[in-house]
Design an enzyme around this catalytic site. Structure first.
Site, PDB file in Angstrom:
ATOM      1  CD  GLN A 273      11.544   3.068  -9.357  1.00 60.60           C
ATOM      2  OE1 GLN A 273      10.794   3.309 -10.310  1.00 60.60           O
ATOM      3  NE2 GLN A 273      11.870   1.831  -9.001  1.00 60.60           N
TER       4      GLN A 273
ATOM      5  CB  THR B 269      -6.069   7.439  27.763  1.00 60.88           C
ATOM      6  OG1 THR B 269      -7.040   6.452  28.099  1.00 60.88           O
ATOM      7  CG2 THR B 269      -4.671   6.886  27.985  1.00 60.88           C
ATOM      8  CG  ASP B 270     -12.328   9.290  30.061  1.00 63.76           C
ATOM      9  OD1 ASP B 270     -12.978   8.794  29.122  1.00 63.76           O
ATOM     10  OD2 ASP B 270     -12.812  10.115  30.867  1.00 63.76           O
TER      11      ASP B 270
ATOM     12  NE  ARG C 196       4.402   3.013 -16.437  1.00 66.43           N
ATOM     13  CZ  ARG C 196       5.059   2.413 -15.449  1.00 66.43           C
ATOM     14  NH1 ARG C 196       4.901   1.117 -15.241  1.00 66.43           N
ATOM     15  NH2 ARG C 196       5.900   3.088 -14.690  1.00 66.43           N
TER      16      ARG C 196
ATOM     17  CG  HIS D 135       0.384  -2.629 -11.621  1.00 63.90           C
ATOM     18  ND1 HIS D 135       1.526  -2.013 -12.076  1.00 63.90           N
ATOM     19  CD2 HIS D 135       0.743  -3.297 -10.494  1.00 63.90           C
ATOM     20  CE1 HIS D 135       2.528  -2.304 -11.271  1.00 63.90           C
ATOM     21  NE2 HIS D 135       2.090  -3.078 -10.304  1.00 63.90           N
TER      22      HIS D 135
ATOM     23  CE  LYS E 196      -9.618   7.469  25.143  1.00 64.88           C
ATOM     24  NZ  LYS E 196      -9.850   6.423  26.168  1.00 64.88           N
TER      25      LYS E 196
END
Length: 281
Positions: A218, A57-58, A175, A246, A12
């Site tokens: 990096q 899944t319920d 920057r 950017h 689920k």
């Protein structure tokens, strides 16, 4: 054509859970999204349509809500462990259970200079992440962060890169550096305090981002990962993903105005994407 069943899982996903913990007049809230997946010997349901060994899944969804009453939901890794071990017990053919939990941020309001007892304001899109992997022999954890948006306005440069006939990017010594941090780390051993360890890793990454004299995304990524490993001895490795959001200097010279790194156009696409894993040696 002959065919065979390969690796498979079911479960689920995106179970939304909001839990209020009431301690007298003070309330705390936990806003979670939980994913459950089980893997194992489920050939019968795939090949013969035999559901005898299938936990619906319920039922998994309902278990998340019941366990939110029966067990603490924080630290989220502990809640995930309780769920994983339960599902291993309920699904006899299950060999492994994976639990993924995202914690969404709410901050306590300050009213009249004091933290309010029961009112909250939504934080950023940042999510604390937890992964719990359980089999019938052991439980292991991974932790992480998603959508942690950060920005600094200086101490970021990008120079000396390869240039060819298609290069238009100007070199810069100063920057804006904006990114949305995604990080996921592995524990070699379970921390004694999962919450404190998470905060130590997060703090180390943020402080490094803020203070690092960045020559490239990096370089800063590696510095953040190394700081995280240094801050938490239980962390064996950390994977970081940093999209470069950017901010482009806008040309206002055509209006007779100077723009000394003050007016920018923020962009969302396209973006550079830098990813790497930092390992403990």
């Amino acid at each position: 054509m002959p065919a065979a069943l390969g690796p498979n899982n079911y479960g689920k996903s995106r179970v939304r859970l909001f839990r209020v913990t009431r301690d007298g007049p003070r309330h705390d809230v936990s806003d979670l999204t939980v994913d459950v997946a089980v893997e194992g010997r489920f050939e019968a349901v795939h090949l013969q349509g035999d559901n005898a060994e299938v936990l619906p899944t319920d039922t998994m969804r309902n278990t998340v809500y019941a366990f939110a009453k029966l067990h603490p939901v924080e630290p989220v890794e502990g809640f995930g462990r309780a769920l994983a071990q339960h599902f291993l017990g309920e699904a006899r053919e299950a060999e492994r259970v994976r639990i993924r939990i995202a914690k969404h941020g709410w901050g306590r309001m300050t009213v009249g200079g004091r933290p309010h007892t029961h009112s909250f304001v939504r934080g950023s899109g940042e999510r604390r992440m937890a992964w719990v992997f359980a089999d019938r022999g052991a439980v292991r954890f991974e932790a992480g962060i998603e959508e942690l948006e950060v920005l600094k306005t200086t101490q970021s440069a990008f120079e000396g890169y390869i240039r060819n006939q298609y290069t238009t990017l100007p070199e810069t010594k100063d920057r804006i550096f904006a990114t949305i941090v995604s990080a996921r780390w592995k524990y070699a051993s379970e921390p004694a305090d999962l919450d404190a360890t998470f905060e130590a890793v997060r703090t180390a990454m943020l402080e490094t981002f803020a203070d690092h004299d960045s020559k490239s995304v990096q370089q800063t990524l590696y510095a953040m990962g190394a700081a995280a490993i240094d801050a938490a001895p239980e962390v064996s490795e950390i994977r970081l993903s940093l999209p470069n959001r950017h901010h482009l200097l806008f040309d206002i010279g055509r209006f007779g105005l100077e723009n000394p790194n003050e007016v920018f156009v923020p962009t969302t696409e396209p973006y550079g994407l830098i990813e790497a894993t930092v390992l403990r040696t």
